[in-house]
Design a protein around this motif. Structure first.
Motif, PDB file in Angstrom:
ATOM      1  N   GLY A  57      -1.484   3.112  -3.095  1.00 43.32           N
ATOM      2  CA  GLY A  57      -0.458   3.275  -4.165  1.00 43.32           C
ATOM      3  C   GLY A  57       0.469   1.961  -4.426  1.00 43.32           C
ATOM      4  N   VAL A  58       1.443   2.043  -5.353  1.00 42.03           N
ATOM      5  CA  VAL A  58       1.954   0.916  -5.730  1.00 42.03           C
ATOM      6  C   VAL A  58       2.780   0.039  -4.906  1.00 42.03           C
ATOM      7  N   MET A  59       2.423  -1.322  -5.204  1.00 39.48           N
ATOM      8  CA  MET A  59       3.086  -2.358  -4.338  1.00 39.48           C
ATOM      9  C   MET A  59       3.532  -3.725  -5.241  1.00 39.48           C
ATOM     10  N   VAL A  60       4.600  -4.128  -4.925  1.00 30.09           N
ATOM     11  CA  VAL A  60       5.060  -5.356  -5.659  1.00 30.09           C
ATOM     12  C   VAL A  60       5.043  -6.482  -4.870  1.00 30.09           C
ATOM     13  N   VAL A  61       4.555  -7.651  -5.288  1.00 31.23           N
ATOM     14  CA  VAL A  61       4.378  -9.256  -4.738  1.00 31.23           C
ATOM     15  C   VAL A  61       5.209 -10.070  -5.551  1.00 31.23           C
ATOM     16  N   ALA A  62       5.844 -10.904  -4.768  1.00 30.06           N
ATOM     17  CA  ALA A  62       6.746 -11.862  -5.486  1.00 30.06           C
ATOM     18  C   ALA A  62       5.727 -13.153  -5.888  1.00 30.06           C
ATOM     19  N   LYS A  63       6.059 -13.869  -6.804  1.00 31.28           N
ATOM     20  CA  LYS A  63       5.154 -14.931  -7.166  1.00 31.28           C
ATOM     21  C   LYS A  63       6.267 -16.186  -7.226  1.00 31.28           C
TER      22      LYS A  63
ATOM     23  N   ASP B 132       5.296 -14.087 -14.911  1.00 32.96           N
ATOM     24  CA  ASP B 132       5.760 -15.273 -14.003  1.00 32.96           C
ATOM     25  C   ASP B 132       6.103 -15.083 -12.698  1.00 32.96           C
ATOM     26  N   GLU B 133       7.164 -13.901 -12.591  1.00 29.45           N
ATOM     27  CA  GLU B 133       7.937 -13.712 -11.436  1.00 29.45           C
ATOM     28  C   GLU B 133       7.211 -12.726 -10.392  1.00 29.45           C
ATOM     29  N   LEU B 134       6.342 -11.917 -10.859  1.00 31.09           N
ATOM     30  CA  LEU B 134       5.937 -10.823  -9.940  1.00 31.09           C
ATOM     31  C   LEU B 134       4.438 -10.232 -10.438  1.00 31.09           C
ATOM     32  N   ILE B 135       3.806  -9.695  -9.362  1.00 35.60           N
ATOM     33  CA  ILE B 135       2.669  -8.877  -9.751  1.00 35.60           C
ATOM     34  C   ILE B 135       2.706  -7.534  -8.941  1.00 35.60           C
ATOM     35  N   VAL B 136       2.382  -6.431  -9.732  1.00 35.90           N
ATOM     36  CA  VAL B 136       2.445  -5.124  -9.392  1.00 35.90           C
ATOM     37  C   VAL B 136       1.256  -4.431  -9.194  1.00 35.90           C
ATOM     38  N   ILE B 137       0.544  -4.114  -8.032  1.00 43.33           N
ATOM     39  CA  ILE B 137      -0.891  -3.402  -7.876  1.00 43.33           C
ATOM     40  C   ILE B 137      -0.807  -2.172  -7.465  1.00 43.33           C
ATOM     41  N   ASP B 138      -2.000  -1.552  -7.706  1.00 40.26           N
ATOM     42  CA  ASP B 138      -2.103  -0.060  -7.161  1.00 40.26           C
ATOM     43  C   ASP B 138      -3.224  -0.371  -6.045  1.00 40.26           C
ATOM     44  N   LYS B 139      -2.810  -0.420  -4.953  1.00 35.19           N
ATOM     45  CA  LYS B 139      -3.427  -0.800  -3.609  1.00 35.19           C
ATOM     46  C   LYS B 139      -4.298   0.522  -3.200  1.00 35.19           C
ATOM     47  N   PRO B 140      -5.559   0.064  -3.188  1.00 33.72           N
ATOM     48  CA  PRO B 140      -6.506   1.203  -2.649  1.00 33.72           C
ATOM     49  C   PRO B 140      -6.454   1.278  -1.064  1.00 33.72           C
ATOM     50  N   ALA B 141      -6.732   2.672  -0.683  1.00 29.87           N
ATOM     51  CA  ALA B 141      -6.732   3.023   0.772  1.00 29.87           C
ATOM     52  C   ALA B 141      -7.727   2.156   1.465  1.00 29.87           C
ATOM     53  N   GLY B 142      -7.542   1.690   2.578  1.00 28.08           N
ATOM     54  CA  GLY B 142      -8.637   0.951   3.091  1.00 28.08           C
ATOM     55  C   GLY B 142      -8.556  -0.707   3.200  1.00 28.08           C
TER      56      GLY B 142
END
Length: 332
Positions: free
Chosen positions: A144-150, A87-97
């Motif tokens: 690579g790894v990014m975190v986003v706040a919800k 509920d607080e955040l989401i972590v994704i593996d961002k692709p190049a491009g």
């Protein structure tokens, strides 16, 4: 489209100044400079992109006005590689491009568009309508790894962690970079201020600390592998950031003479090195069309529970193929 017939009145003046005088108050000088750099201004059919270009004695100036951007990013069903979500955040593996958020020339197709579709209304609003939930960024061609706040609470605490860049132990960020050549030391620190390049405002360069735009930048590096071990033509480097400046790793590695493979902005002078490699490294390096940089590790404290969260992701297939190709180089 706007059209102006030149009659000699403005001859010899800077084109941005002349057009600003003629088109005020509809267009500011700053807006005209942006249109020039976009290639939206032409004289007799020839594009004029430099604001300080001189106005000729005659001709027809045409200004193509771009369509206004939609101020609100729209949800788009773009696949996300989700490593963690609550509920607080989401972590994704961002692709190049993948661009992180909408901006000039990139109205949609971004990570933000994908997040709005996936999270609906559960993204922090602190970053504004164009950057909901975004507390840090990766370059378009960096994976690579990014975190986003919800939530706004998560956004404030994560932003504070990124602002301190790990100096208080709350955050750890490590990248893998494949660079030309290999540093003479297996470990080291690059401590060099960064600012805008004098000849290109979109680039960064190492500048004196006394310059008004200079920003302190520190990168710690460790050599993971040399290809080959003796007389290395390339190396896999792990970089840990103590500061988070635009293009920091790319500029710092170029500064010490080891630009990233595939970096057309900071490593263009090294591009021909690929031609002298043995196959298959030569073929793979020549085809690699982005900077070889991957944000492989991110660790931080959960903004609600305080639990330490740690995420590590291997390089994507294109970079993994590049590393494997360099491993085939015969040390002899």
């Amino acid at each position: 489209m706007k059209e102006i017939i030149l009659d000699g009145t403005d001859a010899g003046q800077r084109i941005d100044q002349a057009l600003a005088a003629r088109l005020a108050p509809d267009l500011s000088r700053g807006r005209i400079q942006t249109l020039l750099r976009m290639g939206a201004v032409s004289i007799d059919g020839r594009a004029v992109t430099e604001p300080k270009s001189k106005v000729p004695a005659s001709g027809i100036v045409r200004i193509e006005m771009p369509a206004p951007d939609d101020p609100l990013p729209r949800p788009q069903d773009i696949a996300l590689d989700i490593m963690f979500e609550d509920d607080e955040l989401i972590v994704i593996d961002k692709p190049a491009g993948l661009v992180v958020h909408p901006g000039a020339g990139v109205p949609d197709g971004t990570l933000v568009n994908a997040l709005i579709h996936h999270c609906r209304d559960s993204l922090s609003g602190i970053g504004g309508v164009k950057r909901p939930g975004i507390v840090h960024r990766l370059d378009k061609e960096t994976s690579g790894v990014m975190v986003v706040a919800k939530t706004d609470h998560a956004h404030r605490l994560l932003s504070a962690a990124f602002a301190s860049h790990g100096r208080d132990g709350a955050l750890a960020r490590r990248y893998l970079a494949l660079c030309w050549g290999a540093p003479s030391r297996m470990k080291g620190t690059i401590d060099a201020h960064l600012g805008r390049a004098s000849n290109d405002r979109t680039r960064r360069s190492v500048v004196p600390a006394s310059r008004p735009d200079a920003r302190h930048a520190v990168t710690h590096f460790a050599v993971e592998k040399r290809f080959p071990q003796r007389d290395a033509v390339a190396a896999l480097i792990e970089c840990e950031l103590e500061t988070g400046r635009t293009h920091q790793i790319r500029v710092h590695m170029n500064h010490i003479g080891h630009p990233l493979i595939g970096d057309a902005v900071y490593g263009a002078a090294f591009a021909t090195k690929a031609n002298r490699l043995p196959s298959p490294a030569r073929d793979v390096a020549q085809a690699f069309s982005r900077q070889a940089l991957h944000a492989h590790h991110l660790a931080f404290n959960h903004p609600a529970s305080g639990e330490r969260l740690s995420f590590t992701t291997p390089p994507p297939s294109d970079m993994a193929e590049l590393i494997a190709a360099f491993e085939t180089i015969d040390p002899a």
